[in-house]
Scaffold this motif. Structure first.
Motif, PDB file in Angstrom:
ATOM      1  N   HIS A  54      24.400  54.804   8.820  1.00 35.71           N
ATOM      2  CA  HIS A  54      24.252  56.022   8.438  1.00 35.71           C
ATOM      3  C   HIS A  54      22.766  56.486   8.549  1.00 35.71           C
ATOM      4  O   HIS A  54      21.956  55.621   8.505  1.00 35.71           O
ATOM      5  N   ARG A  55      22.618  57.762   8.680  1.00 34.51           N
ATOM      6  CA  ARG A  55      21.408  58.396   9.071  1.00 34.51           C
ATOM      7  C   ARG A  55      20.683  58.296   7.437  1.00 34.51           C
ATOM      8  O   ARG A  55      19.406  58.536   7.447  1.00 34.51           O
ATOM      9  N   ILE A  56      21.131  58.557   6.328  1.00 37.90           N
ATOM     10  CA  ILE A  56      20.597  58.363   5.301  1.00 37.90           C
ATOM     11  C   ILE A  56      21.165  57.235   4.573  1.00 37.90           C
ATOM     12  O   ILE A  56      22.394  56.995   4.274  1.00 37.90           O
ATOM     13  N   ILE A  57      20.242  56.476   3.993  1.00 39.83           N
ATOM     14  CA  ILE A  57      20.512  55.026   3.293  1.00 39.83           C
ATOM     15  C   ILE A  57      19.861  55.105   1.845  1.00 39.83           C
ATOM     16  O   ILE A  57      18.958  56.150   1.793  1.00 39.83           O
ATOM     17  N   PRO A  58      19.986  54.288   1.111  1.00 40.24           N
ATOM     18  CA  PRO A  58      19.248  54.055  -0.286  1.00 40.24           C
ATOM     19  C   PRO A  58      17.855  53.884  -0.166  1.00 40.24           C
ATOM     20  O   PRO A  58      17.537  52.996   0.986  1.00 40.24           O
ATOM     21  N   LEU A  59      16.883  54.443  -1.100  1.00 37.28           N
ATOM     22  CA  LEU A  59      15.748  54.286  -0.950  1.00 37.28           C
ATOM     23  C   LEU A  59      15.168  52.729  -0.762  1.00 37.28           C
ATOM     24  O   LEU A  59      14.399  52.099  -0.115  1.00 37.28           O
ATOM     25  N   LYS A  60      15.957  52.011  -1.703  1.00 33.78           N
ATOM     26  CA  LYS A  60      15.603  50.420  -1.785  1.00 33.78           C
ATOM     27  C   LYS A  60      15.998  49.599  -0.714  1.00 33.78           C
ATOM     28  O   LYS A  60      15.041  48.787  -0.348  1.00 33.78           O
ATOM     29  N   GLU A  61      16.918  50.345   0.426  1.00 33.73           N
ATOM     30  CA  GLU A  61      17.013  49.261   1.516  1.00 33.73           C
ATOM     31  C   GLU A  61      15.885  49.728   2.409  1.00 33.73           C
ATOM     32  O   GLU A  61      15.646  48.963   3.160  1.00 33.73           O
ATOM     33  N   GLU A  62      15.472  51.162   2.415  1.00 31.84           N
ATOM     34  CA  GLU A  62      14.454  51.659   3.222  1.00 31.84           C
ATOM     35  C   GLU A  62      13.074  50.682   2.764  1.00 31.84           C
ATOM     36  O   GLU A  62      12.319  50.208   4.001  1.00 31.84           O
ATOM     37  N   VAL A  63      12.809  50.609   1.758  1.00 32.44           N
ATOM     38  CA  VAL A  63      11.703  49.796   1.204  1.00 32.44           C
ATOM     39  C   VAL A  63      11.871  48.250   1.616  1.00 32.44           C
ATOM     40  O   VAL A  63      10.941  47.631   2.019  1.00 32.44           O
ATOM     41  N   SER A  64      12.843  47.861   1.174  1.00 37.04           N
ATOM     42  CA  SER A  64      13.131  46.349   1.896  1.00 37.04           C
ATOM     43  C   SER A  64      12.917  46.239   3.416  1.00 37.04           C
ATOM     44  O   SER A  64      12.462  45.108   3.739  1.00 37.04           O
TER      45      SER A  64
END
Length: 605
Positions: free
Chosen positions: A448-458
């Motif tokens: 997906h092009r939009i993911i949860p913020l916590k995954e991006e931070v990880s």
């Protein structure tokens, strides 16, 4: 058979002709309005010209007759003044330069009184009062005035403004009472005065003035001799002052210096329509001879209820009714069709491109309906084509922007691992490859092009661990994420380029350990993400220009600029121009990137 076909053709032609709105309106106008209008104009012009002209002309003749009567009365005044002026004995008495008193004054007064009585008895039906004021100080009054010799003298009137106008000629000077304060005190009733300079018959030396008081019941009756009770009359002098008026409210007032007065002043007689005291009137005027005054008569504008007037009124009402009927018919006729057409247009404006206009209209509307339906067909086809093109374009843009970040990240990571191998840091290189593989697995695990913020931070944390192998003790980081924003949606791979910019540009020339702070919090209906460093700073003008103009720099070595431009374009493409990146210098000397995003609940993506 042939005649039947011809009849049908003619009938069909008539039907087709009268289906045109323009033809219907033309026929109705010519059939009803034009004949009535022509007849109305002819009768109106004839009646008004005949009645108004004759009426005003006859009243103007009556007004001229009144002016003639006043002129005849003025002739009487001339005879009286000549009788005193040309009497040698009276002239001798008046020519005395010393002030008379006692018996001498009584003897002179008796002789003058006798002459005054003789002259006034020539016109027994008039009320003329005579006064003689000598510049020697002697004053003589007709006995009927019952004035003492001290009540008025030559000096009392010689100082007044009008006196110098009177001295310029030897003719009789007609003086309204309002222009002389001395005469106003002696004569309470409305009075007109005829004043004449008296000279010595031998030398021509001015020796005094002769005043003839003319009561209102003498000259006023000449003006008020009328038969029409609605008609008013007034007299104005050369100074626009109303010195007589049958309307008491106008007496003593000034005539307005307007276009009507200019017309009266310019001509000796005439008539026209104008306003008097706020009322529209027939106005007639004529000169009063030898006075410089104008006599004006006026009456309210009205037309008599004659046969012509009644006929004009009936025809006018009939024409008005006909016009109203025609206008209402035409308006309703067109309005009904326009409402039907407008109903279809409203449906289209609401998004219903399937709406079509029926073709059961008149000839003019049929072409509009056909063009309207054709236009809707074209719009519908263009909308479908545009939607398809936009979908393809949007998909290609997202794929291109998404793909742009991956080579950028791969390049920097591989450069780091290559550097470690060159420095024979094999264990660190092994750890870097392991960390890089974990990062790749997380990057491609979610398509997906939009993911949860916590995954991006990880993923950012994995990247920081990877970069720390290249720059041991080079920087430290701190991540603060609010619990209420961890599960909000964010575009994939938008934080890593910001962190990379801090490491590669902020800490590259910095002495000592650098610090990176990542904060994410909610502000009203916006998600705010800040990436702050205490590095050596960057060229803000270049970075802002890159972000605001969303440019792709030509220099392929400036990979961080490409990443910033990529982030800005992806945010704008997905969420709109009100969201995006900003950059500023913070108090520590480094830079702070601020990212504004909408609150995206992944369940509603």
């Amino acid at each position: 058979m042939q005649s039947s076909n011809l009849f049908n053709i003619i009938k069909g032609g008539k039907k087709s002709y009268f289906r045109s709105i323009k033809n219907k309106v033309i026929c109705l106008d010519f059939a009803i309005v034009v004949p009535l209008f022509i007849l109305f104009c002819i009768l109106m012009m004839y009646a008004l010209r005949e009645n108004n002209y004759n009426l005003n002309y006859s009243k103007l003749e009556l007004l001229e007759e009144k002016c003639t009567n006043i002129g005849n009365r003025n002739t009487e005044v001339v005879k009286i003044t000549n009788g005193l002026y040309l009497d040698s004995d009276i002239n001798r008495i008046l020519s005395k330069k010393q002030l008379l008193s006692g018996y001498e004054y009584i003897e002179a007064e008796d002789e003058i009184q006798s002459k005054m009585l003789e002259l006034t008895e020539m016109f027994p039906d008039r009320q003329y009062q005579l006064m003689l004021l000598c510049n020697s100080g002697n004053s003589y009054f007709q006995s009927s005035l019952q004035f003492s010799k001290d009540e008025l003298n030559y000096d009392d009137i010689s100082s007044e403004n009008w006196f110098h106008e009177m001295e310029e000629n030897d003719k009789i000077y007609f003086l309204p009472k309002y222009r002389s304060e001395a005469l106003q005190e002696l004569f309470q009733d409305d009075t007109l005065f005829a004043v004449r300079t008296v000279r010595n018959l031998n030398s021509g030396r001015p020796i005094g003035v002769m005043i003839v008081a003319i009561a209102e019941n003498i000259w006023g009756n000449d003006i008020l001799n009328r038969t029409d009770s609605d008609e008013n009359t007034m007299v104005i002098d050369e100074y626009r002052k109303i010195i007589f008026s049958s309307d008491e409210e106008l007496y003593g007032t000034d005539v307005e210096n307007n276009s009507y007065y200019e017309q009266i002043k310019k001509y000796s007689k005439g008539f026209f329509l104008g306003n008097v005291n706020g009322e529209y009137c027939h106005i007639r005027f004529a000169d009063i001879e030898d006075t410089g005054w104008k006599m004006i008569s006026y009456d309210p504008y009205k037309s008599g209820w004659s046969f012509y007037t009644i006929l004009i009124l009936v025809l006018g009402i009939g024409m008005l009714i006909a016009i109203v009927v025609i206008v209402f018919y035409n308006c309703n006729f067109i309005s009904r069709r326009m409402k039907r057409l407008n109903k279809n247009i409203l449906e289209v404006s609401k998004g219903n491109l399937k709406a079509r206009v029926q073709d059961d209209y008149e000839t003019e509307f049929q072409e509009i309906c056909m063009n309207f339906n054709t236009m809707l067909d074209h719009i519908e086809n263009l909308m479908r084509q545009l939607e398809k093109e936009e979908e393809e374009k949007h998909s290609l843009e997202i794929q291109a922007l998404q793909a742009q970040i991956n080579p950028h990240f791969f390049h920097n990571t591989l450069v780091t691992i290559r550097f470690m191998i060159q420095m024979e840091q094999y264990q660190d290189a092994d750890r870097a490859i392991l960390a890089f593989s974990k990062l790749l697995r997380k990057s491609f695990a979610n398509s997906h092009r939009i993911i949860p913020l916590k995954e991006e931070v990880s993923m950012v944390e994995e990247y920081l661990e990877l970069m720390l192998l290249r720059y041991p003790e080079g920087f430290q980081w701190n991540i603060t994420i609010g619990e209420d924003v961890k599960n909000l949606g964010i575009l994939k791979n938008v934080l890593q380029p910001l962190v990379e910019n801090s490491i590669s540009h902020g800490f590259n020339m910095k002495q000592g350990t650098g610090h990176i702070k990542i904060r994410a919090y909610r502000f009203h209906d916006t998600l705010i993400i800040e990436v702050e460093d205490d590095g050596v700073g960057v060229d803000l003008e270049k970075i802002n220009d890159c972000i605001q103009k969303q440019q792709k720099l030509k220099d392929r070595n400036q990979l961080s600029s490409i990443g910033l431009s990529n982030i800005q374009m992806r945010i704008v493409r997905n969420f709109g121009k009100e969201y995006g990146l900003t950059v500023a210098v913070n108090p520590s000397g480094g830079v702070t990137f601020t990212m504004r995003l909408p609150l995206v609940n992944l369940g509603e993506e």
